[in-house]
Write a protein that holds these residues in place. Sequence first.
Motif, short mmCIF file in Angstrom:
data_model
loop_
_atom_site.label_atom_id
_atom_site.label_comp_id
_atom_site.label_asym_id
_atom_site.label_seq_id
_atom_site.Cartn_x
_atom_site.Cartn_y
_atom_site.Cartn_z
N GLY A 77 58.45 -45.49 39.18
CA GLY A 77 59.88 -45.34 38.96
C GLY A 77 60.47 -44.07 39.56
O GLY A 77 61.68 -43.85 39.50
N THR A 78 59.63 -43.22 40.12
CA THR A 78 60.12 -42.02 40.79
C THR A 78 60.77 -42.42 42.10
O THR A 78 60.27 -43.28 42.81
CB THR A 78 58.95 -41.04 41.05
N LYS A 79 61.90 -41.80 42.41
CA LYS A 79 62.62 -42.11 43.65
C LYS A 79 62.57 -40.90 44.57
O LYS A 79 62.81 -39.78 44.14
CB LYS A 79 64.08 -42.45 43.37
N PHE A 80 62.29 -41.15 45.84
CA PHE A 80 62.34 -40.13 46.87
C PHE A 80 63.53 -40.49 47.76
O PHE A 80 63.62 -41.61 48.25
CB PHE A 80 61.05 -40.12 47.69
N VAL A 81 64.44 -39.55 47.93
CA VAL A 81 65.67 -39.80 48.68
C VAL A 81 65.72 -38.81 49.84
O VAL A 81 65.65 -37.60 49.65
CB VAL A 81 66.92 -39.61 47.78
N LEU A 82 65.85 -39.35 51.04
CA LEU A 82 65.95 -38.54 52.25
C LEU A 82 67.36 -38.70 52.80
O LEU A 82 67.81 -39.82 53.04
CB LEU A 82 64.91 -39.02 53.26
N LEU A 83 68.06 -37.59 52.97
CA LEU A 83 69.41 -37.61 53.54
C LEU A 83 69.29 -37.28 55.02
O LEU A 83 68.78 -36.21 55.37
CB LEU A 83 70.29 -36.59 52.82
N THR A 84 69.74 -38.20 55.88
CA THR A 84 69.53 -38.04 57.32
C THR A 84 70.81 -38.32 58.09
O THR A 84 71.78 -38.85 57.56
CB THR A 84 68.46 -39.02 57.84
N SER A 85 70.75 -38.00 59.38
CA SER A 85 71.82 -38.39 60.29
C SER A 85 71.75 -39.90 60.47
O SER A 85 70.74 -40.54 60.13
CB SER A 85 71.66 -37.69 61.63
N LEU A 86 72.79 -40.47 61.02
CA LEU A 86 72.82 -41.92 61.24
C LEU A 86 71.77 -42.37 62.24
O LEU A 86 71.29 -43.50 62.18
CB LEU A 86 74.21 -42.35 61.71
N ALA A 87 71.40 -41.50 63.17
CA ALA A 87 70.49 -41.87 64.25
C ALA A 87 69.01 -41.67 63.90
O ALA A 87 68.14 -42.04 64.69
CB ALA A 87 70.82 -41.06 65.50
N GLU A 88 68.69 -41.13 62.74
CA GLU A 88 67.29 -40.86 62.38
C GLU A 88 66.51 -42.16 62.25
O GLU A 88 66.90 -43.05 61.49
CB GLU A 88 67.21 -40.07 61.07
N LEU A 89 65.41 -42.27 62.99
CA LEU A 89 64.62 -43.50 63.01
C LEU A 89 63.32 -43.40 62.21
O LEU A 89 62.73 -44.42 61.87
CB LEU A 89 64.30 -43.88 64.45
N ALA A 90 62.86 -42.20 61.92
CA ALA A 90 61.56 -42.03 61.29
C ALA A 90 61.63 -41.82 59.78
O ALA A 90 60.65 -41.42 59.17
CB ALA A 90 60.84 -40.85 61.94
N ALA A 91 62.75 -42.11 59.16
CA ALA A 91 62.94 -41.80 57.75
C ALA A 91 61.92 -42.50 56.85
O ALA A 91 61.38 -41.88 55.93
CB ALA A 91 64.35 -42.17 57.31
N ASP A 92 61.63 -43.76 57.10
CA ASP A 92 60.69 -44.48 56.23
C ASP A 92 59.29 -43.88 56.29
O ASP A 92 58.64 -43.72 55.26
CB ASP A 92 60.66 -45.97 56.60
N SER A 93 58.84 -43.54 57.48
CA SER A 93 57.50 -42.96 57.60
C SER A 93 57.46 -41.55 57.01
O SER A 93 56.47 -41.16 56.40
CB SER A 93 57.02 -42.96 59.05
N ILE A 94 58.54 -40.80 57.15
CA ILE A 94 58.60 -39.47 56.55
C ILE A 94 58.57 -39.57 55.03
O ILE A 94 57.84 -38.83 54.36
CB ILE A 94 59.84 -38.70 57.03
N LEU A 95 59.32 -40.51 54.47
CA LEU A 95 59.32 -40.69 53.02
C LEU A 95 57.92 -41.06 52.52
O LEU A 95 57.49 -40.59 51.47
CB LEU A 95 60.32 -41.77 52.61
N GLN A 96 57.23 -41.89 53.24
CA GLN A 96 55.87 -42.28 52.85
C GLN A 96 54.94 -41.08 52.86
O GLN A 96 54.14 -40.88 51.95
CB GLN A 96 55.34 -43.39 53.77
N LYS A 97 55.07 -40.22 53.87
CA LYS A 97 54.24 -39.01 53.95
C LYS A 97 54.59 -38.02 52.85
O LYS A 97 53.71 -37.36 52.29
CB LYS A 97 54.38 -38.37 55.32
#
Length: 136
Positions: A77-97
């Motif tokens: 139930g813990t949430k990790f939230v990454l705030l990025t620019s619109l063009a950021e493509l690696a957000a999902d992999s960064i969140l996983q790391k």
Amino acid sequence: MAIYGLWVINKAGGLVYQRNFAEGLAQLTSNEYLVLAGTLHGIHAITARLSPSGPSSGATVIEAETFKMHILLTATGTKFVLLTSLAELAADSILQKVYEAYGDAVMKNPFHTPEMPIRTEGFDARVGSLIGSGHV
């Protein structure tokens, strides 16, 4: 492409970690971050219930005019939230790391109390190396 910030929200909706990495987002007080995290927690719960095609884990991306919020919901139930620019493509992999770093540096720390603010230097250092140095 830029990563503006990272939030970790516990399963009760409390902000347990917040760090900014780049200029571009409004400067907020600690209380404003806490309110926003609680609001996002509620919105996320609502989006999980609204799914017309069956069970859903809720919103995974919220897009605004100038940035995106990428949300990773963990099994606990813990949430990790990454705030990025619109063009950021690696957000999902960064969140996983970041989640892996959380598991290694925070959850394996015998002095960390679950659901409480994260004050583990090892986690902060790993996040910094993953995303980059910047504002703390």
